[in-house]
Design a protein around this motif. Structure first.
Motif, PDB file in Angstrom:
ATOM      1  N   ARG A 128      10.840  11.832  -4.268  1.00 51.81           N
ATOM      2  CA  ARG A 128      10.749  11.291  -2.918  1.00 51.81           C
ATOM      3  C   ARG A 128      10.807   9.766  -2.975  1.00 51.81           C
ATOM      4  O   ARG A 128      10.228   9.133  -3.848  1.00 51.81           O
ATOM      5  CB  ARG A 128       9.456  11.705  -2.233  1.00 51.81           C
ATOM      6  N   LEU A 129      11.526   9.203  -2.007  1.00 46.87           N
ATOM      7  CA  LEU A 129      11.585   7.758  -1.821  1.00 46.87           C
ATOM      8  C   LEU A 129      10.931   7.446  -0.493  1.00 46.87           C
ATOM      9  O   LEU A 129      11.364   7.944   0.547  1.00 46.87           O
ATOM     10  CB  LEU A 129      13.038   7.277  -1.837  1.00 46.87           C
ATOM     11  N   ASP A 130       9.882   6.634  -0.520  1.00 46.34           N
ATOM     12  CA  ASP A 130       9.162   6.257   0.695  1.00 46.34           C
ATOM     13  C   ASP A 130       9.019   4.738   0.702  1.00 46.34           C
ATOM     14  O   ASP A 130       8.156   4.185   0.026  1.00 46.34           O
ATOM     15  CB  ASP A 130       7.792   6.936   0.736  1.00 46.34           C
ATOM     16  N   GLY A 131       9.895   4.064   1.455  1.00 38.53           N
ATOM     17  CA  GLY A 131       9.911   2.603   1.416  1.00 38.53           C
ATOM     18  C   GLY A 131      10.386   2.125   0.059  1.00 38.53           C
ATOM     19  O   GLY A 131      11.494   2.439  -0.368  1.00 38.53           O
ATOM     20  N   PHE A 132       9.535   1.380  -0.659  1.00 35.16           N
ATOM     21  CA  PHE A 132       9.907   0.966  -2.012  1.00 35.16           C
ATOM     22  C   PHE A 132       9.188   1.799  -3.075  1.00 35.16           C
ATOM     23  O   PHE A 132       9.218   1.467  -4.263  1.00 35.16           O
ATOM     24  CB  PHE A 132       9.618  -0.532  -2.219  1.00 35.16           C
ATOM     25  N   HIS A 133       8.547   2.889  -2.690  1.00 34.10           N
ATOM     26  CA  HIS A 133       7.851   3.759  -3.628  1.00 34.10           C
ATOM     27  C   HIS A 133       8.746   4.929  -4.027  1.00 34.10           C
ATOM     28  O   HIS A 133       9.278   5.649  -3.174  1.00 34.10           O
ATOM     29  CB  HIS A 133       6.567   4.311  -3.002  1.00 34.10           C
ATOM     30  N   PHE A 143       6.955   4.387  -8.823  1.00 31.96           N
ATOM     31  CA  PHE A 143       7.864   3.688  -9.729  1.00 31.96           C
ATOM     32  C   PHE A 143       8.796   2.791  -8.926  1.00 31.96           C
ATOM     33  O   PHE A 143       9.053   3.018  -7.744  1.00 31.96           O
ATOM     34  CB  PHE A 143       8.698   4.690 -10.533  1.00 31.96           C
ATOM     35  N   SER A 144       9.337   1.790  -9.596  1.00 32.37           N
ATOM     36  CA  SER A 144      10.290   0.887  -8.941  1.00 32.37           C
ATOM     37  C   SER A 144      11.716   1.370  -9.097  1.00 32.37           C
ATOM     38  O   SER A 144      12.632   0.799  -8.498  1.00 32.37           O
ATOM     39  CB  SER A 144      10.167  -0.523  -9.537  1.00 32.37           C
ATOM     40  N   LEU A 190       8.692  -8.458  -3.181  1.00 30.59           N
ATOM     41  CA  LEU A 190       8.827  -7.514  -2.081  1.00 30.59           C
ATOM     42  C   LEU A 190       8.430  -8.125  -0.747  1.00 30.59           C
ATOM     43  O   LEU A 190       8.753  -7.572   0.305  1.00 30.59           O
ATOM     44  CB  LEU A 190       7.980  -6.266  -2.357  1.00 30.59           C
ATOM     45  N   GLU A 191       7.745  -9.283  -0.796  1.00 29.94           N
ATOM     46  CA  GLU A 191       7.321  -9.912   0.464  1.00 29.94           C
ATOM     47  C   GLU A 191       8.514 -10.326   1.305  1.00 29.94           C
ATOM     48  O   GLU A 191       8.492 -10.242   2.535  1.00 29.94           O
ATOM     49  CB  GLU A 191       6.440 -11.134   0.160  1.00 29.94           C
ATOM     50  N   ASN A 192       9.578 -10.786   0.644  1.00 32.58           N
ATOM     51  CA  ASN A 192      10.760 -11.234   1.377  1.00 32.58           C
ATOM     52  C   ASN A 192      11.565 -10.076   1.961  1.00 32.58           C
ATOM     53  O   ASN A 192      12.529 -10.292   2.681  1.00 32.58           O
ATOM     54  CB  ASN A 192      11.665 -12.052   0.455  1.00 32.58           C
TER      55      ASN A 192
END
Length: 908
Positions: free
Chosen positions: A456-461, A480-481, A570-572
């Motif tokens: 599963r991919l949820d946002g950047f997770h 994981f990234s 990831l803030e940007n």
């Protein structure tokens, strides 16, 4: 440049292309629409996407800001249509009319970035690029030609690789992981430059029928990024600005690129090849490829074996792709193959087997609505060769059998993009449903009889999860990234396809020991899919090389730890969370959208252009199309005004045409007359398309009422005359066409039956015709025979002539007739010749023909025939990105008269 664009648009219409519209079809008439309007965009979406539309609107606001950081322009407001009735993942920005379309449903390709976010950033970069072309000369062209003038400027000046490569760069910079950091996207270009002889810039840009050449997205990313790294992040802004301000030199893109960098496009491409080869060579001693055994047959041509499934020690099943044939499922044993089945529109990443039952997903389009399609599950017994569809009209992906083979797990996406894991019986009955509400879900695989694993991919997770069916609980790995795909149970953990730096690999994941990823298979360039052999000690996969994937087997050896922490801030990448007002969008109130015009008359319906003027309209949903034309015939001084309208909102489409023609000082039987003609026709048509298996079926019905009135204003001394004509015309056709390969000239098997009828409502005049055409395989590779036969019945010679005349024969009127044509077409050579910068020749092919026509006018029988051949050249002229065809036809008629006929077709 103005003359060049004028000529280009004129050629598009007169030499084989409709220049007016880019219309891929319609949605069902029952679709209800809403919209979100801001100063930057108008988002139009179906009501059942409303929950997700707020998220997409925020993504568009984010993309609008990020996508223009390196291009000095601010895009005007654009309309974006969200398509969620389709299960295809795609997106585009186009002109005439200017709009963008987003296909909402994600695929089963897990590249580690949210689909809608990647789509928004990538496509909005195209919006910004297109805005850049509205400056300078582009602004003048838009005034003269409307949006099709801007389209001509882009096509004539800028290569596709730059347009798409630049967008991939922006997508990679402003999402968690764009394709520029995704191994499966990068592997093709790397393998191409390391394993193939040096390709010319033209071959790398335009492709080949002889070899597999990676597409303009991948070439574009590498070349655009290389030029940006060498000359700074503003380089493409400088080049595009120079092109739109001065597009007059030959090859303007290359001219300005060389003026700014000091090097031509070909020289920069050469520098890229040298630098990339050096970089890859420098890593070879540190990251040796895993040893492997190749199981698939070896070919000298491009052949790719994908999605391999280990069945037993005797054979493996895989998908075979090649230029010579459509996709097939094949069984591979002892380095040899046999064909099992030719599927319909196969959905990659979906092949699975249990016992003798093979299962996969196919895309099936609705017969009428182009934007409505389904992803349906097909089950086939490989011994009995019988296939069945589990259930109609589903949105199911990635099917997999349970360990006992009595259940099937699939991924389902609702129209609001909410994913679910659905458990089915072998008859397609839903047994359990687990709605996961957010993120994207990929590649379910049974962990045990009572549990299913998936990624599963949820946002950047990026997670691995195990769903226990009996108590509906989820066990989730750490985040994981890097993307995780094809989780396959191995010992106390999983084998997964993932990334090690910028290359795809197979890794072992253990829920214990903090769930780290350790490398198992390191390919030379890349790999795909995972299947364990019977010993559970080796893994079978597709190993990528420049001539396609090979089925390989390697022993499982758990190696070093794979880094999986984020290397970018990831803030940007944070997307705003704003609430937008939603209002209704009523298509019936937005039928007209004038987008293009021209200082000459362009007629898209019959692909002609004359002196005059024209204007075009198409609404955003592609269901209302209008063209207005004024023609002036300088030789006869005749003037014609006409209007053509098509309304395609409902199941049958409706059309109407009207015209007025003034012909002054015309001689009629030695008497001068001013002739005025007025007429109109209206009718309806229905075209249906079925793509449920290896045969594409189509049906077409059209009926029209036609009225013409001709007034003869004769010179003094003669009585003026008014003639009125009323008739109805009917057409019906049915076609059956087998899928075919890229190199095939004809479909290997096809059959088309058509009929037409003409009825004069004022007099006893009528005509009927029946035509049959068929194709069969030839005797060599990719050649074929085509046969056509027809018969017409009529009451007199003044009815329409529905039978085509033999080549070299013109203007035959008849009451009855029979026609026969035989053709043999074959490819002659795939030269891939670069002729300086003038042309790049990809293919030469020939078409031999014999035509016969027998007609009767109640007085005598007349016989006409001709024979000859046409030599076709498929090439890219003047670095034009799309394939163009030039033909030279030579033949002789029944009396031995020789004729020549050139032809020219420009694709777009």
């Amino acid at each position: 440049m103005l003359i060049r664009c004028f000529t280009f648009i004129f050629l598009l219409t007169t030499l084989g292309l409709s220049a007016q519209i880019y219309n891929l079809g319609q949605n069902p008439a029952s679709t209800k629409w809403s919209q979100i309007k801001t100063d930057e965009f108008q988002l139009i979406f179906p009501n059942d996407f409303q929950e997700k539309a707020q998220e997409l609107a925020n993504l568009l606001a984010y993309a609008n800001k990020k996508s223009r950081l390196t291009l000095n322009t601010k895009p005007r407001k654009i309309s974006i249509i969200l398509q969620n009735n389709t299960t295809v993942d795609n997106g585009f920005v186009t002109l005439a009319p200017k709009r963008s379309e987003f296909y909402a449903t994600p695929s089963q390709e897990n590249d580690g970035v949210d689909w809608l976010k990647k789509l928004a950033v990538h496509e909005y970069r195209h919006v910004v690029q297109f805005e850049k072309y509205e400056e300078g000369v582009g602004k003048v062209l838009k005034i003269i030609f409307g949006e099709q003038g801007m389209g001509a400027l882009i096509v004539l000046t800028t290569p596709l690789w730059m347009i798409e490569g630049d967008a991939v760069i922006v997508e990679s910079e402003h999402t968690e992981r764009g394709r520029g950091e995704y191994g499966p996207f990068l592997r093709e270009f790397k393998a191409q430059i390391m394993e193939m002889d040096s390709l010319s810039y033209e071959k790398a840009s335009f492709g080949s029928f002889k070899h597999y050449v990676t597409d303009h997205y991948k070439l574009g990313y590498f070349l655009s990024q290389f030029v940006k790294d060498e000359y700074g992040y503003k380089i493409w802004n400088s080049v595009m600005q120079a092109v739109v301000r001065n597009p007059f030199p030959p090859y303007p893109f290359s001219y300005h690129l060389k003026r700014i960098t000091g090097k031509s496009t070909s020289q920069l491409y050469g520098d890229l090849i040298a630098a990339t080869r050096k970089k890859i060579e420098s890593k070879k001693g540190f990251f040796d490829a895993s040893p492997k055994e190749i199981l698939s047959p070896v070919y000298d041509d491009y052949v790719s074996f994908e999605n391999p499934i280990f069945v037993n020690d005797s054979f493996v099943i895989a998908c075979k792709k090649s230029y010579n044939h459509p996709l097939k499922f094949v069984a591979i044993a002892d380095g040899k193959e046999r064909v099992i089945h030719t599927p319909g529109n196969y959905d990659d990443n979906s092949l699975n087997i249990h016992g003798s039952k093979l299962i996969w997903a196919e895309k099936r389009r609705h017969p009428r609505w182009d934007y409505l399609d389904y992803s349906e599950i097909i089950v086939m017994d490989i011994h009995k060769k019988n296939r069945k569809r589990l259930k109609r009209k589903t949105r199911w992906f990635a099917p997999t059998f349970s360990p006992k083979g009595d259940k099937i797990a699939v991924v389902e996406y609702a129209k609001n993009n909410a994913p679910s894991i659905v458990i089915l019986s072998l008859k397609g009955k839903e047994l359990q449903r687990f709605q996961l509400s957010k993120g994207q879900v990929f590649h379910p695989n049974w962990y045990a009889e009572d549990s299913v694993a998936f990624s599963r991919l949820d946002g950047f997770h990026n997670y691995l999860e195990v769903l226990t069916l009996s108590n509906e609980t989820l066990m989730q790995s750490k985040s994981f990234s890097i993307p995780l795909s094809y989780p396959t149970k191995y010992k106390n953990g999983f084998l997964v396809q993932t990334l090690n730096r910028d290359k795809d690999c197979i890794a072992f994941f253990d829920f214990k020991n903090r769930g780290e990823l350790k490398e198992v298979i390191n390919p030379e360039y890349g790999l795909k899919f995972i299947s364990l052999d019977s010993s559970q000690e080796s893994v079978v996969y597709s190993d990528y090389h420049s001539d396609g994937f090979k089925v390989a087997r390697s022993e499982i050896e758990i190696g070093s730890l794979i880094p999986s922490n984020w290397s970018k801030s990831l803030e940007n990448l944070t997307v705003p969370k704003k609430q937008f007002d939603v209002t209704k969008y009523r298509p019936m109130l937005h039928l007209f959208n004038f987008h293009s015009w021209a200082p000459f008359s362009v007629n898209p319906s019959n692909e002609t252009a004359n002196i005059g003027a024209s204007i075009f309209s198409q609404n955003l949903l592609g269901s209302s199309i209008l063209s207005l034309n004024y023609d002036y015939l300088s030789f006869t001084k005749a003037q014609k005004t006409s209007a053509n309208y098509s309304f395609e909102h409902f199941y049958p489409t409706f059309f109407a045409e009207a015209y007025q023609l003034n012909q002054p000082n015309t001689t009629v039987q030695s008497v001068l007359a001013d002739i005025q003609s007025v007429g109109y026709q209206t009718g309806s048509e229905l075209e249906l398309y079925f793509n449920g298996n290896k045969y594409r079926k189509s049906a077409f019905v059209k009926g029209a009422y036609v009225y013409d009135e001709i007034t003869y204003d004769f010179e003094e001394g003669y009585v003026d005359t008014v003639l009125k004509f009323e008739n109805t015309q009917w057409i019906a056709a049915f076609g059956l066409v087998h899928k075919y390969g890229l190199r095939d000239i004809y479909s290997p098997w096809s059959f088309v039956l058509s009929s037409a009828c003409y009825l004069n409502l004022n007099e006893n005049q009528n005509a009927q015709v029946v035509n049959v055409s068929a194709t069969i395989p030839g005797v060599l590779k990719n050649d074929g025979f085509r046969f056509l036969a027809g018969k017409q019945w009529g009451t007199d010679v003044f009815v329409p002539d529905y039978l085509a005349e033999p080549r070299g024969v013109l203007n035959q009127n008849y009451k009855r007739g029979e026609r026969f044509t035989a053709q043999y077409a074959l490819p002659l050579i795939y030269p891939d010749w670069k002729i300086s910068r003038l042309a790049y020749l990809q293919r030469v092919r020939a078409d031999l023909f014999y035509d016969y026509l027998q007609v009767n006018d109640d007085v005598e029988n007349n016989y006409f025939s001709s024979q000859g051949g046409t030599l076709y050249f498929d090439f890219n002229p003047l670095r034009y990105s799309y394939l163009t065809t030039f033909g030279i036809q030579i033949g002789a008629d029944r009396d031995g008269n020789v004729f020549f006929a050139p032809s020219f077709f420009i694709s777009y």
